[in-house]
Design a protein around this motif. Structure first.
Motif, PDB file in Angstrom:
ATOM      1  N   ALA A  86     -30.880   0.246  48.898  1.00 16.14           N
ATOM      2  CA  ALA A  86     -31.353   1.393  49.723  1.00 16.14           C
ATOM      3  C   ALA A  86     -31.796   1.037  51.084  1.00 16.14           C
ATOM      4  O   ALA A  86     -31.555   2.009  52.024  1.00 16.14           O
ATOM      5  CB  ALA A  86     -32.969   1.630  48.921  1.00 16.14           C
ATOM      6  N   ARG A  87     -31.771  -0.415  51.562  1.00 18.15           N
ATOM      7  CA  ARG A  87     -32.126  -0.719  52.946  1.00 18.15           C
ATOM      8  C   ARG A  87     -30.765  -0.749  53.434  1.00 18.15           C
ATOM      9  O   ARG A  87     -30.625  -0.534  54.812  1.00 18.15           O
ATOM     10  CB  ARG A  87     -32.700  -2.181  52.916  1.00 18.15           C
ATOM     11  CG  ARG A  87     -34.013  -2.276  52.485  1.00 18.15           C
ATOM     12  CD  ARG A  87     -34.715  -3.833  52.533  1.00 18.15           C
ATOM     13  NE  ARG A  87     -35.965  -3.872  51.646  1.00 18.15           N
ATOM     14  CZ  ARG A  87     -37.018  -3.601  52.127  1.00 18.15           C
ATOM     15  NH1 ARG A  87     -37.399  -3.336  53.119  1.00 18.15           N
ATOM     16  NH2 ARG A  87     -38.037  -4.016  51.313  1.00 18.15           N
ATOM     17  N   ALA A  88     -29.621  -1.125  52.630  1.00 16.03           N
ATOM     18  CA  ALA A  88     -28.481  -1.051  53.260  1.00 16.03           C
ATOM     19  C   ALA A  88     -27.878   0.336  53.678  1.00 16.03           C
ATOM     20  O   ALA A  88     -27.251   0.508  54.798  1.00 16.03           O
ATOM     21  CB  ALA A  88     -27.302  -1.726  52.384  1.00 16.03           C
ATOM     22  N   LEU A  89     -28.317   1.329  52.768  1.00 17.02           N
ATOM     23  CA  LEU A  89     -28.101   2.678  53.056  1.00 17.02           C
ATOM     24  C   LEU A  89     -28.550   3.156  54.342  1.00 17.02           C
ATOM     25  O   LEU A  89     -27.944   3.792  55.092  1.00 17.02           O
ATOM     26  CB  LEU A  89     -28.421   3.490  52.221  1.00 17.02           C
ATOM     27  CG  LEU A  89     -27.369   3.923  50.607  1.00 17.02           C
ATOM     28  CD1 LEU A  89     -28.253   4.933  49.900  1.00 17.02           C
ATOM     29  CD2 LEU A  89     -26.333   4.551  51.437  1.00 17.02           C
ATOM     30  N   PHE A  90     -29.861   2.813  54.446  1.00 19.77           N
ATOM     31  CA  PHE A  90     -30.640   3.239  55.694  1.00 19.77           C
ATOM     32  C   PHE A  90     -30.150   2.492  57.003  1.00 19.77           C
ATOM     33  O   PHE A  90     -29.864   3.321  57.802  1.00 19.77           O
ATOM     34  CB  PHE A  90     -32.123   2.772  55.478  1.00 19.77           C
ATOM     35  CG  PHE A  90     -33.057   3.020  56.839  1.00 19.77           C
ATOM     36  CD1 PHE A  90     -32.546   4.146  57.836  1.00 19.77           C
ATOM     37  CD2 PHE A  90     -34.184   2.267  57.083  1.00 19.77           C
ATOM     38  CE1 PHE A  90     -33.602   4.371  58.599  1.00 19.77           C
ATOM     39  CE2 PHE A  90     -34.858   2.666  58.225  1.00 19.77           C
ATOM     40  CZ  PHE A  90     -34.458   3.823  59.138  1.00 19.77           C
TER      41      PHE A  90
END
Ligand code: ZN
Length: 148
Positions: A86-90
């Motif tokens: 999720a952090r990488a997507l952000f």
């Protein structure tokens, strides 16, 4: 508002008019509030996380078409992702809408429809509000997020 016309691609319009995952998530074990004072967008994000995986996500609140569509697309994208994913997507999404360097090689899928936001700097905060709020929810931050 005519300068926004190019942003209003079919998918964005669809998600802003019929947001997915809209409403309080009863089983949520994380939540956070976000506010974008520049535009007046407000949202609360709800996540249900189990063993580091986002099993469910929803949001409520009120905002402009871009912030609503972005939150709708984000909640769809987050389901089944680990917190790290999720952090990488952000990071990838932030790079997409700001044109700044970010996480390389993150497949963004449908989130790409918001790429046009890059042409409208005032709208970048509308598009990233849900994501900043997601980050706060992951970190269990109690203080509401403000983009300003
Ligand atoms: Zn907005």
């Amino acid at each position: 508002m005519s300068d926004l016309r190019n942003l209003y691609q079919e998918v964005v319009v669809d998600h802003s008019r019929s947001p997915r995952n809209f409403g309080r998530l009863a089983a949520a074990n994380r939540s956070a509030e976000g506010f974008n004072p520049l535009c007046g967008d407000r949202l609360t994000l709800y996540l249900r996380i189990s063993d580091g995986v986002i099993e469910d996500a929803s949001f409520d609140g009120s905002g402009c078409a871009i912030s609503t569509a972005s939150a709708s697309l984000m909640t769809e994208a987050l389901k089944g992702k680990t917190e790290a994913q999720a952090r990488a997507l952000f990071s990838g999404f932030h790079a997409l809408v700001t044109g700044e360097p970010g996480e390389a090689g993150v497949p963004l899928g449908k989130l790409e429809v918001l790429a046009g936001v890059r042409e409208f700097p005032a709208r970048v905060k509308c598009a990233t509000l849900a994501w900043h709020t997601m980050q706060a929810a992951l970190e269990n931050r109690a203080k509401p997020v403000s983009t300003e």
